[in-house]
Design a protein around this motif. Structure first.
Motif, mmCIF file in Angstrom:
data_model
loop_
_atom_site.group_PDB
_atom_site.id
_atom_site.type_symbol
_atom_site.label_atom_id
_atom_site.label_comp_id
_atom_site.label_asym_id
_atom_site.label_seq_id
_atom_site.Cartn_x
_atom_site.Cartn_y
_atom_site.Cartn_z
ATOM 1 N N ALA A 87 0.829 -1.205 0.000
ATOM 2 C CA ALA A 87 0.000 0.000 0.000
ATOM 3 C C ALA A 87 0.864 1.256 0.000
ATOM 4 C CB ALA A 87 -0.931 -0.002 1.216
ATOM 5 N N HIS A 88 1.975 1.217 0.723
ATOM 6 C CA HIS A 88 2.884 2.355 0.794
ATOM 7 C C HIS A 88 3.506 2.618 -0.581
ATOM 8 C CE1 HIS A 88 4.993 4.963 3.750
ATOM 9 N NE2 HIS A 88 5.922 5.005 2.829
ATOM 10 N N THR A 89 3.922 1.543 -1.247
ATOM 11 C CA THR A 89 4.508 1.679 -2.582
ATOM 12 C C THR A 89 3.494 2.238 -3.566
ATOM 13 O OG1 THR A 89 6.188 -0.040 -2.314
ATOM 14 C CG2 THR A 89 5.398 0.347 -4.543
ATOM 15 N N ILE A 90 2.261 1.754 -3.504
ATOM 16 C CA ILE A 90 1.221 2.220 -4.418
ATOM 17 C C ILE A 90 0.910 3.696 -4.178
ATOM 18 C CG2 ILE A 90 -1.240 2.019 -4.973
ATOM 19 C CD1 ILE A 90 0.611 -0.066 -6.313
ATOM 20 N N THR A 91 0.868 4.110 -2.942
ATOM 21 C CA THR A 91 0.607 5.525 -2.646
ATOM 22 C C THR A 91 1.725 6.410 -3.179
ATOM 23 O OG1 THR A 91 -0.635 4.929 -0.656
ATOM 24 C CG2 THR A 91 0.178 7.192 -0.801
ATOM 25 N N ARG A 92 2.962 5.983 -2.980
ATOM 26 C CA ARG A 92 4.101 6.735 -3.533
ATOM 27 C C ARG A 92 3.977 6.831 -5.048
ATOM 28 N NH1 ARG A 92 9.385 3.636 -2.490
ATOM 29 N NH2 ARG A 92 8.571 2.531 -4.305
ATOM 30 N N GLN A 93 3.579 5.737 -5.686
ATOM 31 C CA GLN A 93 3.394 5.733 -7.136
ATOM 32 C C GLN A 93 2.259 6.655 -7.575
ATOM 33 O OE1 GLN A 93 6.442 4.422 -8.179
ATOM 34 N NE2 GLN A 93 5.105 3.989 -9.916
ATOM 35 N N LEU A 94 1.175 6.648 -6.835
ATOM 36 C CA LEU A 94 0.046 7.517 -7.180
ATOM 37 C C LEU A 94 0.471 8.982 -7.122
ATOM 38 C CD1 LEU A 94 -3.022 7.905 -7.744
ATOM 39 C CD2 LEU A 94 -3.307 8.066 -5.252
ATOM 40 N N TYR A 95 1.095 9.364 -6.047
ATOM 41 C CA TYR A 95 1.508 10.764 -5.893
ATOM 42 C C TYR A 95 2.503 11.172 -6.975
ATOM 43 C CZ TYR A 95 -0.551 10.784 -1.148
ATOM 44 O OH TYR A 95 -1.390 10.735 -0.063
ATOM 45 N N PHE A 96 3.524 10.340 -7.192
ATOM 46 C CA PHE A 96 4.580 10.744 -8.124
ATOM 47 C C PHE A 96 4.153 10.617 -9.579
ATOM 48 C CE2 PHE A 96 8.339 9.982 -10.773
ATOM 49 C CZ PHE A 96 9.021 11.152 -10.529
ATOM 50 N N SER A 97 3.512 9.531 -9.961
ATOM 51 C CA SER A 97 3.163 9.343 -11.376
ATOM 52 C C SER A 97 2.140 10.373 -11.838
ATOM 53 C CB SER A 97 2.647 7.923 -11.627
ATOM 54 O OG SER A 97 1.455 7.665 -10.924
ATOM 55 N N THR A 98 1.240 10.797 -10.957
ATOM 56 C CA THR A 98 0.288 11.848 -11.315
ATOM 57 C C THR A 98 1.032 13.145 -11.604
ATOM 58 O OG1 THR A 98 -1.421 10.823 -9.928
ATOM 59 C CG2 THR A 98 -1.768 13.112 -10.588
ATOM 60 N N TYR A 99 1.976 13.476 -10.731
ATOM 61 C CA TYR A 99 2.817 14.668 -10.942
ATOM 62 C C TYR A 99 3.629 14.547 -12.227
ATOM 63 C CZ TYR A 99 7.546 16.680 -10.533
ATOM 64 O OH TYR A 99 8.770 17.253 -10.796
ATOM 65 N N GLN A 100 4.263 13.397 -12.432
ATOM 66 C CA GLN A 100 5.148 13.231 -13.583
ATOM 67 C C GLN A 100 4.373 13.288 -14.895
ATOM 68 O OE1 GLN A 100 7.256 9.479 -14.157
ATOM 69 N NE2 GLN A 100 9.194 10.578 -14.322
ATOM 70 N N ARG A 101 3.188 12.712 -14.911
ATOM 71 C CA ARG A 101 2.403 12.760 -16.157
ATOM 72 C C ARG A 101 2.003 14.198 -16.493
ATOM 73 N NH1 ARG A 101 -3.286 9.593 -17.574
ATOM 74 N NH2 ARG A 101 -3.270 10.053 -19.806
ATOM 75 N N LEU A 102 1.563 14.950 -15.507
ATOM 76 C CA LEU A 102 1.193 16.345 -15.744
ATOM 77 C C LEU A 102 2.402 17.153 -16.215
ATOM 78 C CD1 LEU A 102 -1.075 16.922 -12.614
ATOM 79 C CD2 LEU A 102 -1.842 16.934 -14.997
ATOM 80 N N LEU A 103 3.552 16.938 -15.568
ATOM 81 C CA LEU A 103 4.758 17.669 -15.931
ATOM 82 C C LEU A 103 5.213 17.325 -17.342
ATOM 83 C CD1 LEU A 103 7.220 19.448 -15.238
ATOM 84 C CD2 LEU A 103 8.291 17.409 -14.245
#
Length: 239
Positions: A87-103
C-alpha cells in the motif's frame, strides 16, 4: 563542468527517475503476486530509461549515478522513501506518477530541450498512473485491512508532496497550475477509493522539501550505498 539551468534540470528530473527505479527494483522476488512482479519491474525499467536520457544530458550517466555522494543528488525526497508495504509503494506511485504525467505533458507540448523525451515518456507514465490508480481503488475500497494500510500510507507520504511543485530552474512550466491539477486528480482518486484526502500540511515549517538542495532522508544513504556498491567495488570494469 559548468552547470547550466538545462543540465541542472536534467539532473533533478533524472535523479527522480533513477532513485524511484531503484526503489521499485527492490520489489524483485518480493511482490505479492507474479503479475505485480512483472508490472513493477516494467515501471522500474521505464524510469531507468528516462533516467539514462536525462543524466546523459547533464554529463556521464554512469559517473552521475554511481560516483556522486549523497549531497550531490537532486531527487525529490518522496521517491527515496522506502517501499514499506504494498500500500505504501502504491501511494508513492500515485503521488509521483500523477505529478510526472502532468509535468511531462506540459514539457511535451513545449519546444524546449526536454520535449522529445517528454513526448515519449508521457505515454509510459500514463500507464504508471493508471496502474497506481487501479490499485488505489482496489485497496482503498477493499478489505478493512487494505483500507487501513492505504489510509496510513496516504497520510505518511502526504508531507513529501509539496516539494514536487517547487520551481526547478530550467523547467518552464506553470508550477502553481500544475499543483492545482495534481490536487484535483489525486483527490478524485482517493475519494473514489473511499479514502480521505489527508489534512496535514504539504508545505511550511514541518514538511519535506530539501531534496532538490541535496538534503535527503536517512533511508536514502543506505539505498545509495547498495545501489553504488558494485560499481565502486570494481572501478573501470566492463561487463
Amino acid at each position: 563542468m559548468t552547470v547550466t539551468a538545462g543540465s541542472a534540470a536534467a539532473l533533478a528530473l533524472g535523479d527522480d527517475a533513477l532513485v524511484l527505479s531503484h526503489r521499485l527494483g527492490e520489489w524483485a522476488g518480493k511482490a505479492p503476486v507474479l503479475e505485480e512482479e512483472v508490472a513493477l519491474a516494467n515501471i522500474a525499467l521505464d524510469l531507468l530509461g528516462q533516467a539514462r536520457v536525462l543524466l546523459s544530458m547533464a554529463g556521464d550517466e554512469d559517473k552521475l549515478a554511481y560516483l556522486r555522494e549523497e549531497r550531490a543528488f537532486r531527487n525529490l525526497q518522496l521517491v527515496e522513501q522506502p517501499n514499506g508495504d504494498f500500500a505504501h509503494t502504491i501511494t508513492r506511485q500515485l503521488y509521483f506518477s500523477t505529478y510526472q504525467r502532468l509535468l511531462y505533458a506540459e514539457l511535451a507540448a513545449s519546444d524546449g530541450e526536454f520535449a522529445p523525451l517528454a513526448a515519449k515518456a508521457v505515454k509510459e507514465v500514463a500507464y504508471h498512473q493508471d496502474h497506481a490508480e487501479q490499485w488505489t481503488l482496489r485497496l482503498g475500497d477493499g478489505t478493512a485491512e487494505s483500507r487501513q494500510r492505504m489510509r496510513r500510507a496516504c497520510e505518511a507520504l502526504w508531507r513529501y508532496t509539496g516539494e514536487m511543485f517547487q520551481p526547478v530552474e530550467g523547467v518552464d512550466v506553470n508550477w502553481k497550475d500544475l499543483e492545482t491539477r495534481w490536487l484535483e486528480s489525486v483527490s478524485a482518486v482517493l475519494l473514489r477509493a473511499t479514502l480521505d484526502v489527508p489534512e496535514g500540511p504539504r508545505a511550511g515549517a514541518w514538511t519535506a522539501g530539501a531534496g532538490r538542495q541535496g538534503l535527503h532522508t536517512e533511508p536514502f544513504g543506505r539505498m545509495l550505498a547498495e545501489m553504488q556498491h558494485l560499481h565502486r567495488s570494481h572501478p573501470g570494469a566492463s561487463w
